[in-house]
Design a protein around this motif. Structure first.
Motif, PDB file in Angstrom:
ATOM      1  N   ALA A 114       0.843  -1.197   0.000  1.00 34.95           N
ATOM      2  CA  ALA A 114       0.000   0.000   0.000  1.00 34.95           C
ATOM      3  C   ALA A 114       0.876   1.244   0.000  1.00 34.95           C
ATOM      4  O   ALA A 114       2.023   1.210   0.416  1.00 34.95           O
ATOM      5  CB  ALA A 114      -0.894  -0.005   1.233  1.00 34.95           C
ATOM      6  N   SER A 171      -1.937   8.977   2.497  1.00 32.34           N
ATOM      7  CA  SER A 171      -3.356   8.706   2.265  1.00 32.34           C
ATOM      8  C   SER A 171      -3.707   8.929   0.801  1.00 32.34           C
ATOM      9  O   SER A 171      -3.000   9.631   0.078  1.00 32.34           O
ATOM     10  CB  SER A 171      -4.203   9.629   3.130  1.00 32.34           C
ATOM     11  OG  SER A 171      -4.204  10.922   2.542  1.00 32.34           O
ATOM     12  N   ASP A 172      -4.791   8.303   0.389  1.00 37.10           N
ATOM     13  CA  ASP A 172      -5.214   8.447  -1.005  1.00 37.10           C
ATOM     14  C   ASP A 172      -5.436   9.919  -1.362  1.00 37.10           C
ATOM     15  O   ASP A 172      -5.081  10.365  -2.439  1.00 37.10           O
ATOM     16  CB  ASP A 172      -6.511   7.660  -1.252  1.00 37.10           C
ATOM     17  CG  ASP A 172      -6.229   6.174  -1.337  1.00 37.10           C
ATOM     18  OD1 ASP A 172      -5.027   5.813  -1.372  1.00 37.10           O
ATOM     19  OD2 ASP A 172      -7.188   5.395  -1.351  1.00 37.10           O
ATOM     20  N   GLY A 212     -13.927   6.472  -6.993  1.00 37.53           N
ATOM     21  CA  GLY A 212     -12.808   6.126  -6.123  1.00 37.53           C
ATOM     22  C   GLY A 212     -11.504   5.952  -6.871  1.00 37.53           C
ATOM     23  O   GLY A 212     -10.538   5.420  -6.332  1.00 37.53           O
ATOM     24  N   THR A 253      -8.086   7.314  -8.404  1.00 31.82           N
ATOM     25  CA  THR A 253      -7.146   8.421  -8.274  1.00 31.82           C
ATOM     26  C   THR A 253      -6.511   8.640  -9.635  1.00 31.82           C
ATOM     27  O   THR A 253      -5.991   7.707 -10.246  1.00 31.82           O
ATOM     28  CB  THR A 253      -6.047   8.071  -7.264  1.00 31.82           C
ATOM     29  OG1 THR A 253      -6.664   7.686  -6.050  1.00 31.82           O
ATOM     30  CG2 THR A 253      -5.140   9.257  -7.032  1.00 31.82           C
ATOM     31  N   LYS A 305      -6.725   2.387  -8.708  1.00 33.94           N
ATOM     32  CA  LYS A 305      -7.605   1.983  -7.617  1.00 33.94           C
ATOM     33  C   LYS A 305      -6.946   0.837  -6.855  1.00 33.94           C
ATOM     34  O   LYS A 305      -6.424  -0.095  -7.484  1.00 33.94           O
ATOM     35  CB  LYS A 305      -8.963   1.530  -8.178  1.00 33.94           C
ATOM     36  CG  LYS A 305     -10.024   1.432  -7.112  1.00 33.94           C
ATOM     37  CD  LYS A 305     -11.415   1.281  -7.714  1.00 33.94           C
ATOM     38  CE  LYS A 305     -12.439   1.397  -6.605  1.00 33.94           C
ATOM     39  NZ  LYS A 305     -13.794   1.198  -7.091  1.00 33.94           N
ATOM     40  N   ASP A 306      -6.965   0.903  -5.570  1.00 34.53           N
ATOM     41  CA  ASP A 306      -6.371  -0.131  -4.707  1.00 34.53           C
ATOM     42  C   ASP A 306      -4.931  -0.454  -5.107  1.00 34.53           C
ATOM     43  O   ASP A 306      -4.526  -1.620  -5.144  1.00 34.53           O
ATOM     44  CB  ASP A 306      -7.228  -1.413  -4.745  1.00 34.53           C
ATOM     45  CG  ASP A 306      -8.647  -1.155  -4.280  1.00 34.53           C
ATOM     46  OD1 ASP A 306      -8.825  -0.276  -3.405  1.00 34.53           O
ATOM     47  OD2 ASP A 306      -9.571  -1.807  -4.793  1.00 34.53           O
ATOM     48  N   GLY A 307      -4.193   0.573  -5.447  1.00 32.17           N
ATOM     49  CA  GLY A 307      -2.772   0.375  -5.720  1.00 32.17           C
ATOM     50  C   GLY A 307      -2.457  -0.201  -7.080  1.00 32.17           C
ATOM     51  O   GLY A 307      -1.314  -0.594  -7.340  1.00 32.17           O
ATOM     52  N   ARG A 308      -3.442  -0.265  -7.958  1.00 31.23           N
ATOM     53  CA  ARG A 308      -3.186  -0.808  -9.299  1.00 31.23           C
ATOM     54  C   ARG A 308      -3.741   0.130 -10.365  1.00 31.23           C
ATOM     55  O   ARG A 308      -4.774   0.767 -10.175  1.00 31.23           O
ATOM     56  CB  ARG A 308      -3.810  -2.210  -9.447  1.00 31.23           C
ATOM     57  CG  ARG A 308      -3.144  -3.192  -8.508  1.00 31.23           C
ATOM     58  CD  ARG A 308      -3.706  -4.573  -8.574  1.00 31.23           C
ATOM     59  NE  ARG A 308      -3.642  -5.261  -9.853  1.00 31.23           N
ATOM     60  CZ  ARG A 308      -2.743  -6.205 -10.169  1.00 31.23           C
ATOM     61  NH1 ARG A 308      -1.782  -6.512  -9.317  1.00 31.23           N
ATOM     62  NH2 ARG A 308      -2.801  -6.835 -11.321  1.00 31.23           N
ATOM     63  N   VAL A 360       1.781   4.069  -8.599  1.00 32.12           N
ATOM     64  CA  VAL A 360       1.579   2.776  -7.914  1.00 32.12           C
ATOM     65  C   VAL A 360       2.957   2.203  -7.554  1.00 32.12           C
ATOM     66  O   VAL A 360       3.969   2.611  -8.136  1.00 32.12           O
ATOM     67  CB  VAL A 360       0.833   1.744  -8.797  1.00 32.12           C
ATOM     68  CG1 VAL A 360      -0.592   2.179  -9.064  1.00 32.12           C
ATOM     69  CG2 VAL A 360       1.575   1.488 -10.107  1.00 32.12           C
ATOM     70  N   ASP A 395      -6.558  -6.229 -14.307  1.00 33.85           N
ATOM     71  CA  ASP A 395      -7.980  -6.235 -13.985  1.00 33.85           C
ATOM     72  C   ASP A 395      -8.462  -4.797 -14.147  1.00 33.85           C
ATOM     73  O   ASP A 395      -8.235  -3.962 -13.279  1.00 33.85           O
ATOM     74  CB  ASP A 395      -8.163  -6.737 -12.544  1.00 33.85           C
ATOM     75  CG  ASP A 395      -9.623  -7.000 -12.226  1.00 33.85           C
ATOM     76  OD1 ASP A 395     -10.448  -6.968 -13.169  1.00 33.85           O
ATOM     77  OD2 ASP A 395      -9.943  -7.206 -11.048  1.00 33.85           O
TER      78      ASP A 395
END
Lengths: 791, 196
Positions: free
Chosen positions: A19, A23-24, A42, A44, A64-67, A553, B118
């Motif tokens: 992660a 923060s995002d 959501g 970035t 999103k979510d690090g990807r 990322v 994905d």
């Protein structure tokens, strides 16, 4: 298969993505330079230039979510205004092939052993130190690319030149645009084009010299097409050796015998001079005439087996190619005499192009009322007389005064994202320093030593090995340690059989990459790299635009950025003084140090803050303002307002541009009875270079899944070869089996075939000849002789 | 079996064949008799992620794409309905537009190496409304989708997003785009460049 075994050992596919530390929201604000970086879904968003070609399209990267989960064309980018090509739209997939390299891996016999970064870096430092101590600075080398970020290239150049006291720093860009560098340097004593992409909207006639722009620079080609839609008078001329998707959009197509573009350009010059369509006031004020060595026996081609071509005495393959041109003063009168040999009729005999088409081009270049943009890339650069061809195209603009004007410029395109930014501007060619400076000039060395804070005399005045010599030296054992980064030479070097390597040969090869390739297969140590937005970067594109992006990322596993790897090795060799910045804050200070080379020289790159806040700026950037047209009054801050055009960088020519008289020379190898076909190699739209990234994108692989040999349908019928049939293609250097493509997207003329080079299982460089341009030492991938057999 | 690059094999579904459907929002899956899929599912299958240009779901016909994929779409005898191009200015583009810059054929189902990519999922959200009776805002980016009726009207339109009033052709008179979707950031315009 060796490589698959390598993968199993690596245990690919298991590494997680750590992660982000902040923060995002903080990250989004930093990435976007505003408070609007996160959207409702959501995601970035951040900005980055595309990873592939030299166009430098702006993309917005959705995370999103690090990807990276999406990209879109950046509507705020002046390069592409929201549009991308199919490779650009599929950028995210490039990061996520399941065989990403994640850990340093050391060869252990036929197997691979995972080692720690400390072990890997210590080992590299020890190997380089041993080679330096035992054999001196000629025995070490680093080979990078036009995909190196400015940071990677600057770190490599500074480490080698100021630390190792060796100039054996080279980029793969030697293989793609070195002839453009020597073209611009011989004419303006400063590298890179004077125009910008705005030329594509302002110009009237676009002359494409051996340039399949629709596939290779699609977004720029779409800008020309948009101009054509809005202005029906706009014309495209395709001068090529093969019909391509670009030809479909051309108003005129000239099909020439490979290599005879030199004659065609001289034929156009003949028409211009004969018809008085030259701009004498412009020539008087801005142009000097020069002429170099033209004796073909004296120049040769530098290739293996050249002796068999009857060009040079001696035995065995050419090992060193060090030809040096010598210019002398010439004149317009001498040019007129010289051009008597290039009447349209004579040029037609050499080139196969109808004389009427040469006359038409004469009228196009000679029309003072229309903007003319000449465009070229690999067809002209990868040419045994590539510098000459670059010179001749620019000559057409100099003699007509159609230069440094919006819509009238010679415009060299580049194939890699930072061929300009890193290779040409930072200076990672073996003889270069930043900002057009060279190691052979004492003043330039002194300036670099001062900025780098190293004692006078540190920088070696001897240029390093150019790429072809570097790999020949590695195979001989003269270079003992070689480190390659962001490139795949065991696919991309011509005449691959000449550098066939078995590890354990006493030399040490380190390969830094993001995926396993034929180059990692022959390495002793493989290092995993962070790719594209997995790290912070700066690229410089074809129009002099410097572009910055922030890391978006984390890279997979233990992958790191190339520059970090170099810095860590340098520190282990006692050269930490070269990289005095904090471990967690070195990009910006390193860039600002590099920038200090460029200020006040007409090469001024933008400040880091400005790069972070904009979609890049065109250098020279003075007082925060970019320059769209170099050497032009009203645009270039180095030119006085009333001066018109001023080639102020060309001190050696009295601040004028040099018109070089250059003759036609035949190619190094010409089809004969035994090998009756011309072979041309190149790219396709869907794949970028050796395919190590794009083939891992499902949509791109599924569009073009394997290499092929494209044939003319008349030849195919005569030889009884159908589409899809496997054929043998053989040259004097190697052979290759692959399917035939007949009636596909392109079509060479009878007696000529084309093979793309993205497919590592079907390597056309087993066939190609390692002949080089006499001045740039760039090899010619476009012209050699092969035979075709049914299997 | 070896396949020749550049040669187009007959493939995959001709997608928006809603003219031939029995159920309004599903289409037949060629090669699988009786099988049907929602048009949304097929739409997603053709894209690497929501927003990516779709791959071409049919073989090459040797004609300019815009002959059929013009600004209204066209019924092609024996093939189906070719949906309209959503891109601005397609009708006037004639031979000066290069669709293949972004849209590629699929010549094989194989992968070179399996991918862990994905992509962002297809967003089938409706546009929000200020009040119950207000016209919905445009819930997607407008760049490259300037021709609203390409997707919201005609035989190629998915039932779920078909407009009730195609005759009112100036859509953005009432349906507002959300600026944020098109421009994520407010960086300084590059100096000296006149951006549209």
């Amino acid at each position: 298969m060796k490589r698959r075994r390598f993968l199993h050992t690596v245990g690919a596919g298991t590494a997680g993505l750590a992660a982000f530390s902040c923060s995002d929201r903080e990250r989004a604000e930093r990435l976007a330079g505003s408070d609007a970086g996160i959207d409702e879904a959501g995601l970035t968003w951040s900005k980055a230039p595309c990873r592939y070609c030299g166009t430098g399209c702006g993309v917005e990267v959705g995370v999103k979510d690090g990807r990276v989960v999406t990209v879109r064309g950046d509507v705020k980018s002046p390069v592409n205004r929201g549009l991308l090509c199919v490779k650009g739209y599929h950028l995210p997939g490039m990061l996520y092939g399941e065989d990403r390299l994640r850990y340093p891996m050391l060869r252990d016999g036929d197997n691979w052993k995972r080692i720690s970064w400390d072990e890997a870096l210590d080992l590299i430092a020890r190997k380089y130190r041993e080679a330096l101590d035992e054999s001196g600075p000629d025995a070490v080398a680093i080979y990078g690319s036009g995909q190196w970020t400015v940071f990677d290239g600057y770190a490599a150049s500074k480490w080698f030149r100021a630390g190792m006291q060796s100039n054996n720093v080279e980029p793969n860009a030697r293989l793609c645009m070195a002839s453009a560098v020597t073209g611009f340097m011989t004419q303006f004593q400063s590298d890179e084009p004077m125009g910008c992409y705005e030329d594509f909207e302002v110009g009237d006639d676009f002359i494409l010299w051996g340039n399949n722009m629709a596939e290779m620079h699609p977004v720029l080609f779409s800008r020309i097409l948009a101009n054509k839609r809005n202005n029906p008078g706009v014309r495209i001329v395709d001068i090529g050796t093969r019909r391509t998707p670009t030809t479909d959009y051309a108003d005129m197509y000239l099909e020439f015998v490979p290599g005879s573009d030199l004659a065609i350009a001289n034929g156009i010059l003949h028409c211009l001079v004969r018809d008085g369509k030259i701009s004498e006031p412009f020539i008087r004020e801005n142009v000097v005439f020069k002429r170099g060595i033209e004796d073909i026996e004296r120049i040769g081609f530098g290739s293996w087996g050249e002796d068999g071509l009857g060009l040079e005495p001696g035995d065995g393959p050419a090992e060193h190619y060090r030809f040096k041109d010598q210019g002398r003063d010439a004149s317009l009168t001498e040019l007129e005499d010289f051009l008597a040999d290039y009447t349209p009729a004579k040029v037609s005999d050499i080139s196969g192009v109808p004389a009427a088409q040469i006359e038409t081009l004469g009228r196009i270049y000679g029309d003072p009322g229309r903007g003319t943009v000449s465009l070229w890339c690999m067809g002209v650069n990868q040419h045994t007389r590539g510098t000459w061809m670059n010179n001749l195209i620019t000559d057409l603009h100099l003699i007509t005064g159609k230069i440094s004007r919006p819509g009238s410029n010679p415009f060299s395109l580049t194939g890699q994202p930072s061929a300009c930014g890193t290779v040409r501007e930072v200076g990672t060619l073996a003889h270069r320093l930043p900002a057009d400076m060279v190691v052979t000039n004492a003043d330039h060395r002194a300036k670099a030593e001062e900025i780098w804070n190293v004692p006078p005399g540190t920088i070696n005045p001897k240029p390093g090995l150019h790429t072809m010599d570097m790999f020949r030296a590695f195979m001989r054992g003269d270079v003992k340690v070689l480190w390659t980064q962001t490139t795949n030479p065991w696919v991309s070097i011509p005449n691959l059989n000449r550098i066939r390597r078995e590890p354990g040969d006493g030399r040490f090869l380190i390969v830094s990459d993001i995926y396993p390739t034929p180059s990692t297969e022959v390495a002793d140590l493989v290092l995993p790299c962070a790719a594209w937005v997995e790290r912070e970067g700066v690229f410089g594109n074809s129009e002099r635009r410097t572009q910055h992006w922030h890391k978006a990322v984390d890279p997979p596993g233990e992958a790191t950025e190339d520059a970090w790897q170099i810095i860590q090795v340098a520190k282990r060799m006692g050269m930490e003084h070269l990289f005095p910045w904090p471990e967690d804050y070195w990009h910006k200070p390193m860039y600002e140090e590099y920038r200090s080379f460029t200020l006040g020289l007409g090469k001024d790159v933008a400040s880091y803050e400005q790069l972070e806040q904009t979609r890049g700026l065109l250098w020279p950037v003075v007082d925060g303002v970019e320059t769209r047209y170099r050497y032009a009054a009203g645009h270039d801050p180095y030119v006085k307002k009333d001066r018109g055009v001023h080639f102020y960088k060309a001190k050696g020519y009295g601040e004028k541009a040099a018109f070089w008289i250059r003759p036609y020379h035949r190619p190094a190898e010409i089809p004969d009875e035994e090998y009756p076909f011309w072979l041309c190699t190149g790219r396709v739209l869907e794949h970028w270079h050796t395919g190590s990234m794009t083939r891992r994108v499902k949509q791109l692989h599924q569009a073009v899944s394997e290499g092929y040999v494209e044939m003319n349908r008349v030849d195919a019928r005569r030889l009884g070869i159908g589409a899809g049939q496997i054929v043998l293609v053989a040259s004097r250097r190697g052979e290759l089996e692959l399917p035939a493509s007949v009636g596909g997207r392109g079509e060479p003329p009878p007696g000529s075939v084309f093979i793309p080079f993205f497919d590592e299982a079907r390597l056309p460089n087993l066939l190609t000849l390692d002949a080089m341009d006499n001045i740039s030492k760039e090899p010619d991938y476009k012209k050699c002789a092969v035979r075709i057999e049914r299997t | 079996m070896r396949r020749v690059t550049g040669r187009i094999l007959p493939i995959i579904a001709l997608a928006a064949l809603s003219g031939t459907c029995t159920s309004p929002d599903t289409v037949a899956v060629p090669g699988h008799e009786g099988a049907r899929k929602s048009s949304a599912e097929i739409r997603a299958e053709r894209r690497a992620y929501d927003g990516a240009p779709p791959v071409i779901p049919h073989r090459g016909f040797g004609a300019d794409c815009v002959n059929c994929h013009n600004d209204r779409g066209r019924s092609v005898s024996g093939v189906g309905y070719a949906p309209a191009s959503p891109h601005e200015g397609t009708r006037s583009a004639g031979g000066t537009i290069r669709c293949m810059q972004c849209h590629v054929f699929r010549t094989t189902d194989a992968e070179f190496v399996a991918s862990e990519f994905d992509g962002v999922a297809q967003a089938l959200t409706s546009g929000d409304r200020a009040t119950a009776g207000a016209p919905p805002r445009i819930p997607h980016r407008v760049v490259m989708r300037e021709n609203c009726l390409a997707c919201h009207d005609g035989p190629g339109a998915r039932e779920a997003i078909r407009t009730t009033h195609p005759e009112r052709t100036r859509c953005r008179q009432c349906h507002l785009p959300i600026e944020k979707l098109d421009r994520f950031t407010t960086v300084t315009d590059p100096v000296g460049m006149d951006l549209e």
